[in-house]
Structures are given as structure tokens and as C-alpha cells.
Motif scaffolding. Sequence first.
Motif, PDB file in Angstrom:
ATOM      1  N   PHE A 364       0.855  -1.190   0.000  1.00  0.00           N
ATOM      2  CA  PHE A 364       0.000   0.000   0.000  1.00  0.00           C
ATOM      3  C   PHE A 364       0.893   1.244   0.000  1.00  0.00           C
ATOM      4  N   LEU A 365       0.652   2.107  -0.988  1.00  0.00           N
ATOM      5  CA  LEU A 365       1.436   3.329  -1.145  1.00  0.00           C
ATOM      6  C   LEU A 365       0.525   4.529  -0.942  1.00  0.00           C
ATOM      7  N   GLU A 366       0.801   5.337   0.064  1.00  0.00           N
ATOM      8  CA  GLU A 366       0.009   6.544   0.323  1.00  0.00           C
ATOM      9  C   GLU A 366       0.809   7.766  -0.138  1.00  0.00           C
ATOM     10  N   TYR A 367       0.230   8.513  -1.082  1.00  0.00           N
ATOM     11  CA  TYR A 367       0.885   9.703  -1.600  1.00  0.00           C
ATOM     12  C   TYR A 367       0.269  10.957  -0.985  1.00  0.00           C
ATOM     13  N   VAL A 368       1.003  12.066  -1.115  1.00  0.00           N
ATOM     14  CA  VAL A 368       0.530  13.316  -0.537  1.00  0.00           C
ATOM     15  C   VAL A 368      -0.653  13.872  -1.313  1.00  0.00           C
ATOM     16  N   ASP A 369      -0.792  13.481  -2.589  1.00  0.00           N
ATOM     17  CA  ASP A 369      -1.924  13.964  -3.374  1.00  0.00           C
ATOM     18  C   ASP A 369      -2.345  12.900  -4.398  1.00  0.00           C
ATOM     19  N   VAL A 370      -3.506  13.133  -5.026  1.00  0.00           N
ATOM     20  CA  VAL A 370      -4.058  12.193  -6.002  1.00  0.00           C
ATOM     21  C   VAL A 370      -3.192  12.135  -7.249  1.00  0.00           C
ATOM     22  N   ASP A 371      -2.567  13.267  -7.591  1.00  0.00           N
ATOM     23  CA  ASP A 371      -1.739  13.306  -8.800  1.00  0.00           C
ATOM     24  C   ASP A 371      -0.589  12.311  -8.705  1.00  0.00           C
ATOM     25  N   GLY A 372       0.084  12.272  -7.573  1.00  0.00           N
ATOM     26  CA  GLY A 372       1.185  11.326  -7.381  1.00  0.00           C
ATOM     27  C   GLY A 372       0.703   9.881  -7.436  1.00  0.00           C
ATOM     28  N   ALA A 373      -0.464   9.618  -6.807  1.00  0.00           N
ATOM     29  CA  ALA A 373      -1.014   8.263  -6.809  1.00  0.00           C
ATOM     30  C   ALA A 373      -1.409   7.842  -8.223  1.00  0.00           C
ATOM     31  N   THR A 374      -1.955   8.771  -8.990  1.00  0.00           N
ATOM     32  CA  THR A 374      -2.371   8.460 -10.366  1.00  0.00           C
ATOM     33  C   THR A 374      -1.167   8.098 -11.228  1.00  0.00           C
ATOM     34  N   LYS A 375      -0.088   8.875 -11.077  1.00  0.00           N
ATOM     35  CA  LYS A 375       1.134   8.574 -11.835  1.00  0.00           C
ATOM     36  C   LYS A 375       1.708   7.223 -11.410  1.00  0.00           C
ATOM     37  N   ALA A 376       1.652   6.927 -10.119  1.00  0.00           N
ATOM     38  CA  ALA A 376       2.181   5.659  -9.618  1.00  0.00           C
ATOM     39  C   ALA A 376       1.384   4.484 -10.170  1.00  0.00           C
ATOM     40  N   ARG A 377       0.048   4.613 -10.164  1.00  0.00           N
ATOM     41  CA  ARG A 377      -0.776   3.517 -10.672  1.00  0.00           C
ATOM     42  C   ARG A 377      -0.472   3.264 -12.151  1.00  0.00           C
ATOM     43  N   ALA A 378      -0.368   4.327 -12.919  1.00  0.00           N
ATOM     44  CA  ALA A 378      -0.097   4.177 -14.354  1.00  0.00           C
ATOM     45  C   ALA A 378       1.296   3.609 -14.599  1.00  0.00           C
ATOM     46  N   GLY A 379       2.250   4.020 -13.765  1.00  0.00           N
ATOM     47  CA  GLY A 379       3.630   3.584 -13.979  1.00  0.00           C
ATOM     48  C   GLY A 379       3.931   2.194 -13.454  1.00  0.00           C
ATOM     49  N   LEU A 380       3.187   1.755 -12.434  1.00  0.00           N
ATOM     50  CA  LEU A 380       3.490   0.467 -11.819  1.00  0.00           C
ATOM     51  C   LEU A 380       2.618  -0.677 -12.326  1.00  0.00           C
ATOM     52  N   ASN A 381       1.422  -0.359 -12.804  1.00  0.00           N
ATOM     53  CA  ASN A 381       0.520  -1.419 -13.243  1.00  0.00           C
ATOM     54  C   ASN A 381       1.101  -2.163 -14.452  1.00  0.00           C
ATOM     55  N   GLY A 382       1.243  -3.464 -14.320  1.00  0.00           N
ATOM     56  CA  GLY A 382       1.772  -4.280 -15.411  1.00  0.00           C
ATOM     57  C   GLY A 382       3.276  -4.482 -15.359  1.00  0.00           C
ATOM     58  N   ARG A 383       3.975  -3.746 -14.481  1.00  0.00           N
ATOM     59  CA  ARG A 383       5.418  -3.941 -14.354  1.00  0.00           C
ATOM     60  C   ARG A 383       5.715  -5.258 -13.652  1.00  0.00           C
ATOM     61  N   LYS A 384       6.921  -5.745 -13.830  1.00  0.00           N
ATOM     62  CA  LYS A 384       7.286  -7.022 -13.217  1.00  0.00           C
ATOM     63  C   LYS A 384       8.277  -6.817 -12.087  1.00  0.00           C
ATOM     64  N   PHE A 385       7.986  -7.472 -10.944  1.00  0.00           N
ATOM     65  CA  PHE A 385       8.892  -7.517  -9.809  1.00  0.00           C
ATOM     66  C   PHE A 385       9.226  -8.985  -9.567  1.00  0.00           C
ATOM     67  N   ASP A 386      10.507  -9.339  -9.680  1.00  0.00           N
ATOM     68  CA  ASP A 386      10.939 -10.733  -9.497  1.00  0.00           C
ATOM     69  C   ASP A 386      10.140 -11.683 -10.378  1.00  0.00           C
ATOM     70  N   GLY A 387       9.854 -11.271 -11.601  1.00  0.00           N
ATOM     71  CA  GLY A 387       9.154 -12.131 -12.541  1.00  0.00           C
ATOM     72  C   GLY A 387       7.649 -12.123 -12.427  1.00  0.00           C
ATOM     73  N   ASN A 388       7.096 -11.421 -11.436  1.00  0.00           N
ATOM     74  CA  ASN A 388       5.643 -11.357 -11.259  1.00  0.00           C
ATOM     75  C   ASN A 388       5.096 -10.058 -11.829  1.00  0.00           C
TER      76      ASN A 388
END
Length: 407
Positions: A364-388
Motif C-alpha cells: 500500500f502506497l500513500e501519496y501526498v496527493d491524487v496526482d502522485g497516486a495516479t502517476k504511480a498507478r499508471a507507472g506500476l501497473n503491469g510492471r514485473k517484480f521478481d518475474g511477477n
Amino acid sequence: MSTEESMHLFLVGLVRLQLETITYFGQITGANPAIPGMFPNMFPLATSQPFSALPVMPVQAMTQQATRHARRVYVGGLPPTANEQSVATFFSQVMAKIGGNTAGPGDAVVNVYINHDKKFAFVEMRSVEEASNAMALDGIIFEGAPVKVRRPTDYNPSLAATLGPSQPNPNLNLAAVGLTPGSAGGLDGPDRIFVGGLPYYFTETQIRELLETFGPLRGFDLVKDRETGNSKGYAFCVYQDLAVTDIACAALNGIKMGDKTLTVRRANQGANPQQPKPEQESILMHAQQQIALQKLMLQPALVATKVVCLTHAVSADELKDDEDYEEIVDDMRQECSKFGTLVNVVIPRPPHDGEPAAGVGKVFLEYVDVDGATKARAGLNGRKFDGNQVVAVFYPENKFAQGDYEG
């Protein structure tokens, strides 16, 4: 030797054998037995007490053997820690809680055999009726894992019907052990539906509501990870009205739900679901309208918030060691700070007793604003960590603030 002499010797031997039998049983019981096949008063004895022709135990043993197939239940999916005593104690306790004991006081379970390699057991009950009541326990949680309760392969329905009830008592108090009628049972047969491609953030309640657009369910099972309790993204169900099975498959299959596409079909039919009949088209049209409304109701899961939830980013095993855990938190903080100012990083850990806990396996990642959370969701969704491949979704701020990581 003449025929008369042979007959005489035969009768003498028979009389001697019967005298010995009477003497033997008389020593055991002190009674005057009535020997089948003999005339009354052929061998008068001093006592006139009644005699039971056979001891009780052999009759009971014969009865137990004849009913055994109907008094046993198959229990599958046992955890490795299960043993005969723990299984017997558990099922005796839950049978008492639901009011399933019908053979009087005492434990319902009389015997347990476990196959540890294949993780199943045969649980023998005292009576046929108690075994039928135990069938209502399908899906019950035993030592943190849901287990299957079925009839054994040697169960003979036609013969069992003459021995006692073959269905659970409808008045059992299943709520006392966290079950509801039909919650997991009834998931066998040609009308079982496979529901795949479910977004991981959909709750069990949301999925049931979507499926129940077509009518009440007789059985439902959302498949979850045994260690974390998180959804694996697919489920099985059976409708009470089997006539809607193909309607539900046709209406739900291929629908977009968030970033996923549903695959809905009969579980035993492969990739080509059967189409509804022409007379069912009007029902199908109405159901599709209802599904559109359900999708609108489920959209709040996609509303942007300040909190992002990552699934499939970490495993429970990685979080057990303290040093490894701190390193994972630091790595997440550094990587995810690239999208905005982080207020908090929460990674729930598994408890030491090994029991499933809410949120284990999520980040769970809590950002100071919605803009940061929106960028994080777009940037992290679908990425792979340790093959997952990671799934990133927005998480309700109020639930996060309350420490509720179940969603």
C-alpha cells in the motif's frame, strides 16, 4: 453299515452337538436357549430364564459394516499439519455446533484415516444421518484452509436411501461455523460455471452480486491464495435455476471489468460456451442491462485516491525475515517515490503462527496527493517484480486509514 444304523449315528451326533451348544451358552448366560431347528422341551433344563439367541456384538459389527459406505465422508484439501486426532476433534466439534449430532451425546466421529501424500481423509461417523449432515460442511475452513467434503467413491446412493437420510437436515445451524447453505457445496456437475479474468481487487461480495444478476446461487467459490487469502482472479458457481446457466455465460463472457476481460463458461466445456436458446433471448437482453448497472456500481474501485494498492509484488515468504522485510520496504519507498511524494508505505506481514492475515502479499502506497497516486498507478501497473506482473489499483482512503487491508 445299514441305512438305519447310519441314521441312528447321525442323530446321536446331532443331539450331542446341540447338548454341547446348550451347555456352552448356558455357561455364558445362565439361560435356557431356544435352539432353532429343535423341538420345544427336547432337552429340558432346570432354569426357565429367557435366552437371547446370539451375542449383541457380532450383530452390531455386521450392521456397522453394512452401513459403513453411508457413514463415511471424504475430506479433501487438508493442510500438511492435519492428523487423525485433529481431524476427528474438529469435525466432532463442528457437528455439535451446527446441531448435526443425531445419535445422542458424545463425538460424532468414530474413526479417521488420512492419506498424507494426497492430503485427504475418510471420516467415519456414528450414523448415516450424521454423515449426511456432515455433507453441509463442504468448504469449511480447517486450520486456515477450505476443505472439500464429499461422498466416498464406494458410496451407493440407492442402498444408502434405505439406511437413512441422504441429504443434510435443512435446519442445521451452519452460521455457527461461518457457513451459509450452498456457500461452497453443490459445485460439481455439468452446470458448474467457470468465471475467470476477475480483477484482483473485486471482493467476494461484489462478485456474488454480479453473478446473482441472473438469480440466486446454489454454490459459489472464489479461489484464493492459501497463504495470503487474496483472490486468484477466478471463481466457480452454480445457479439454483440451472436454466439460466447458458444465459449467464453468454451475457458475462467477454465483458470488460476495469483492466480485465471476463471469461465465463461451463467449467467442463472448454473455450466455446454454449449459446442461449432463442426463447431465452429476452431474458438475456434484460440481464445484460442489469450487468451494465452492476458495472457502474463496481466503478468506485477505479476512482482515483491518494492510496495505491499493489498485488503480486511480494510474497508471504519474502516478508518473514526481518532484514529482508526492511530491505523490501526501503526498495519500494525508493522506487515509488519517483512518481510523487510518499507519505507512507505499508506492507502487511504474515503472523508467526502461520495463519492467513488480511493484506499479506499486497503493498500500500500513500501519496501526498491524487496526482502522485495516479502517476504511480499508471507507472506500476503491469510492471514485473521478481518475474511477477504487478497489478496496481486505487484503494479507498478511509479503509486505509482504518488499517483495513482486506479489500
